[in-house]
Write a protein that holds these residues in place. Sequence first.
Motif, PDB file in Angstrom:
ATOM      1  N   ASP A  47       2.993 -21.287  11.612  1.00 41.93           N
ATOM      2  CA  ASP A  47       3.301 -19.923  12.039  1.00 41.93           C
ATOM      3  C   ASP A  47       2.437 -18.940  11.242  1.00 41.93           C
ATOM      4  N   PRO A  48       1.641 -18.097  11.925  1.00 36.79           N
ATOM      5  CA  PRO A  48       0.768 -17.150  11.198  1.00 36.79           C
ATOM      6  C   PRO A  48       1.513 -15.957  10.624  1.00 36.79           C
ATOM      7  N   LEU A  49       2.823 -15.847  10.868  1.00 32.37           N
ATOM      8  CA  LEU A  49       3.670 -14.786  10.322  1.00 32.37           C
ATOM      9  C   LEU A  49       3.337 -13.406  10.864  1.00 32.37           C
ATOM     10  N   LEU A  50       2.562 -13.339  11.934  1.00 29.65           N
ATOM     11  CA  LEU A  50       2.142 -12.043  12.461  1.00 29.65           C
ATOM     12  C   LEU A  50       3.291 -11.283  13.101  1.00 29.65           C
ATOM     13  N   ALA A  51       4.216 -11.967  13.752  1.00 32.90           N
ATOM     14  CA  ALA A  51       5.286 -11.299  14.477  1.00 32.90           C
ATOM     15  C   ALA A  51       6.341 -10.699  13.553  1.00 32.90           C
ATOM     16  N   LYS A  52       6.547 -11.312  12.367  1.00 32.31           N
ATOM     17  CA  LYS A  52       7.620 -10.875  11.477  1.00 32.31           C
ATOM     18  C   LYS A  52       7.135 -10.201  10.202  1.00 32.31           C
ATOM     19  N   VAL A  53       5.882 -10.442   9.829  1.00 28.68           N
ATOM     20  CA  VAL A  53       5.360  -9.900   8.573  1.00 28.68           C
ATOM     21  C   VAL A  53       4.091  -9.086   8.794  1.00 28.68           C
ATOM     22  N   GLY A  54       3.125  -9.673   9.506  1.00 27.13           N
ATOM     23  CA  GLY A  54       1.813  -9.055   9.651  1.00 27.13           C
ATOM     24  C   GLY A  54       0.797  -9.823   8.829  1.00 27.13           C
ATOM     25  N   TRP A  92       3.035   7.783  18.249  1.00 24.93           N
ATOM     26  CA  TRP A  92       1.719   8.203  18.729  1.00 24.93           C
ATOM     27  C   TRP A  92       1.578   8.110  20.249  1.00 24.93           C
ATOM     28  N   GLY A  93       2.648   7.692  20.931  1.00 18.21           N
ATOM     29  CA  GLY A  93       2.577   7.584  22.379  1.00 18.21           C
ATOM     30  C   GLY A  93       1.605   6.509  22.835  1.00 18.21           C
ATOM     31  N   ARG A  94       1.524   5.425  22.095  1.00 19.83           N
ATOM     32  CA  ARG A  94       0.610   4.339  22.422  1.00 19.83           C
ATOM     33  C   ARG A  94       1.404   3.037  22.564  1.00 19.83           C
ATOM     34  N   GLY A  95       0.721   1.958  22.920  1.00 21.92           N
ATOM     35  CA  GLY A  95       1.389   0.682  23.101  1.00 21.92           C
ATOM     36  C   GLY A  95       1.693  -0.006  21.790  1.00 21.92           C
ATOM     37  N   SER A  96       2.748  -0.806  21.799  1.00 19.68           N
ATOM     38  CA  SER A  96       3.144  -1.569  20.625  1.00 19.68           C
ATOM     39  C   SER A  96       2.541  -2.962  20.681  1.00 19.68           C
ATOM     40  N   LEU A  97       2.190  -3.506  19.514  1.00 18.45           N
ATOM     41  CA  LEU A  97       1.712  -4.880  19.432  1.00 18.45           C
ATOM     42  C   LEU A  97       2.854  -5.875  19.454  1.00 18.45           C
ATOM     43  N   GLY A  98       4.088  -5.388  19.392  1.00 22.07           N
ATOM     44  CA  GLY A  98       5.253  -6.251  19.426  1.00 22.07           C
ATOM     45  C   GLY A  98       5.649  -6.765  18.058  1.00 22.07           C
ATOM     46  N   GLY A  99       6.921  -7.089  17.914  1.00 24.70           N
ATOM     47  CA  GLY A  99       7.408  -7.612  16.646  1.00 24.70           C
ATOM     48  C   GLY A  99       7.591  -6.532  15.601  1.00 24.70           C
ATOM     49  N   GLU A 100       7.559  -6.940  14.356  1.00 25.20           N
ATOM     50  CA  GLU A 100       7.736  -6.017  13.246  1.00 25.20           C
ATOM     51  C   GLU A 100       6.785  -6.376  12.111  1.00 25.20           C
ATOM     52  N   ARG A 101       6.664  -5.475  11.151  1.00 20.69           N
ATOM     53  CA  ARG A 101       5.802  -5.726  10.006  1.00 20.69           C
ATOM     54  C   ARG A 101       6.554  -5.410   8.717  1.00 20.69           C
ATOM     55  N   SER A 102       6.164  -6.075   7.653  1.00 23.86           N
ATOM     56  CA  SER A 102       6.724  -5.794   6.332  1.00 23.86           C
ATOM     57  C   SER A 102       5.907  -4.690   5.671  1.00 23.86           C
ATOM     58  N   PHE A 103       6.562  -3.940   4.803  1.00 24.36           N
ATOM     59  CA  PHE A 103       5.786  -2.998   3.988  1.00 24.36           C
ATOM     60  C   PHE A 103       6.502  -2.750   2.671  1.00 24.36           C
ATOM     61  N   ALA A 104       5.701  -2.504   1.661  1.00 18.70           N
ATOM     62  CA  ALA A 104       6.212  -2.357   0.307  1.00 18.70           C
ATOM     63  C   ALA A 104       7.020  -1.073   0.163  1.00 18.70           C
ATOM     64  N   ASN A 105       8.064  -1.151  -0.625  1.00 20.15           N
ATOM     65  CA  ASN A 105       8.863   0.026  -0.941  1.00 20.15           C
ATOM     66  C   ASN A 105       8.024   1.012  -1.752  1.00 20.15           C
ATOM     67  N   ASN A 106       8.547   2.224  -1.927  1.00 19.86           N
ATOM     68  CA  ASN A 106       7.764   3.238  -2.632  1.00 19.86           C
ATOM     69  C   ASN A 106       7.615   2.952  -4.121  1.00 19.86           C
ATOM     70  N   GLU A 150       9.859  -2.058  12.977  1.00 19.83           N
ATOM     71  CA  GLU A 150       9.429  -2.500  14.292  1.00 19.83           C
ATOM     72  C   GLU A 150       8.159  -1.750  14.676  1.00 19.83           C
ATOM     73  N   ARG A 151       7.203  -2.477  15.208  1.00 17.85           N
ATOM     74  CA  ARG A 151       5.934  -1.845  15.571  1.00 17.85           C
ATOM     75  C   ARG A 151       6.111  -0.812  16.686  1.00 17.85           C
ATOM     76  N   LYS A 152       7.164  -0.946  17.442  1.00 19.06           N
ATOM     77  CA  LYS A 152       7.451   0.031  18.497  1.00 19.06           C
ATOM     78  C   LYS A 152       7.700   1.424  17.909  1.00 19.06           C
ATOM     79  N   VAL A 153       8.281   1.478  16.698  1.00 19.00           N
ATOM     80  CA  VAL A 153       8.513   2.766  16.044  1.00 19.00           C
ATOM     81  C   VAL A 153       7.186   3.451  15.768  1.00 19.00           C
ATOM     82  N   MET A 154       6.208   2.706  15.279  1.00 19.51           N
ATOM     83  CA  MET A 154       4.881   3.264  15.029  1.00 19.51           C
ATOM     84  C   MET A 154       4.217   3.680  16.332  1.00 19.51           C
TER      85      MET A 154
END
Length: 477
Positions: free
Chosen positions: A250-257, A25-39, A17-21
């Motif tokens: 759907d541009p997939l921005l809210a669920k993927v980025g 940093w004590g800043r605003g969230s863009l809303g939704g979540e993003r995908s990211f590759a595993n290690n 969730e973008r809120k976690v990011m």
Amino acid sequence: MAGIVAYGGYVPALRMERKVMADAWGRGSLGGERSFANNDEDTVTMAVEAAVNCLHGRRREEVDGVFFASTTAPYQEKLSATLVGTVVDLGREVVTADFANSLRSGTGALMAALNAVACGSSKHLLVTAADYRLGYPRSDFEQSFGDGAAALLVGAEDLVATFEGAYCVSDEMLDVWRNPEDQYVKSWEGRFVLGEGYTAHMKEVVAGVLKKYGLKAGDIAKAVLPAPDGRTHTALAKALGFDVETQLQDPLLAKVGHCGAAQPLLMLSAALEAAKPGDLLLVGAYGDGADALLFKVTERIGTRNPRRSMRHLLENKLPFRSYARFLSYRGILEGQPGEPFRLFPSATVSWRERASYLRCHASRCTQCGTTTYPIQRVCYACGSKDAYEEVRISDRLGKVFTFTRDNLGGRSDDPVVVQTVAELDGGVRFYGLMTDCDPEEVELGLPVDLTFRRLYEGAGFHNYFWKLRPLRKGGTD
């Protein structure tokens, strides 16, 4: 006539969730979540996932070549397309090429494949695109970027969508870029980038392709227009005359980025899953100019479904709530130095054993039928020597036969390693590491499949191998 024969996407299981990011940093969230590759993932492993999804049910011998597009390839002087082609088990006599250094490299690779098929130099070309971009910590890019991949099989027969034409513009400008020594994507002032860059170029290229082929906005069933943010996406669509509610993919921005060079192809794959015969799809891409491609959906749509649909890829996810571990997975922060064990890889051994290590071939005894992995010259069942044929097992499903949890065997940011033996379809035993899982949820009989991943770094090159993972729901065969 050239067009799309099959398609498939890939979105990593990990989501934050973008809120976690933002909270870190004590800043605003863009809303939704993003995908990211595993290690253990990179652009090659993601491209392989998308390619396997795309080629499901097809004979690999039909594919004449593979193109790979990315701005974040794992090597700067080594073909990633060749590695992808080897891992998905294509033949030796295939054309391979990389497309890089631009967000338009995905559509560039697609147009090159379409042209090659149209002129008759190739029958089937596999186009893959994947990206894994880094935004500065605390920046909007860090939140808005996503990781993902897509693959399209281009051909001249049995098409699910025909290629109707394209229109391109090229314009030199510094808006978003990255130098060879840069870890993070750089950007000029936002209003300039969006106004004079993205919006101006996308308006020009979409208007250009509609005029070139005598169309109007209302003729388009779905407009596939990758965008940096939702507001810009909606504003562009309205300015071009598209109905925001019915015509926008759907541009997939809210669920993927935004997945960089893979975004246009990933969105196109999602559009094809819901398309109907006769639909006209417009695909755009921006970067140092812009591309616009037109496709018309045929009656064969729905006959070549990917192994895993976009809906299932989006719904089956692993929530990730540690921003510190996210930074460590991305290589931005280093956990405790050192590893619990050291390996000394050999490029020679990797080359010699590539049939097992990369293609995931097992040996099937021609005398008794026993199949073993990795390839064995001597059959342990009947003792026959050099009497075997190679068979691919990477697309087989299986179940956990036995496993152990090693709480000290992994990285400092991911210490628990699940050593697993799975019994695959056909009775083949596979020993490997488990990935994309909660270690505590691994159990006997757990359905699994195989996934190609990066193991570790050593001797100055990347070391890849196959791992096991819990079968994502909806990902049947």
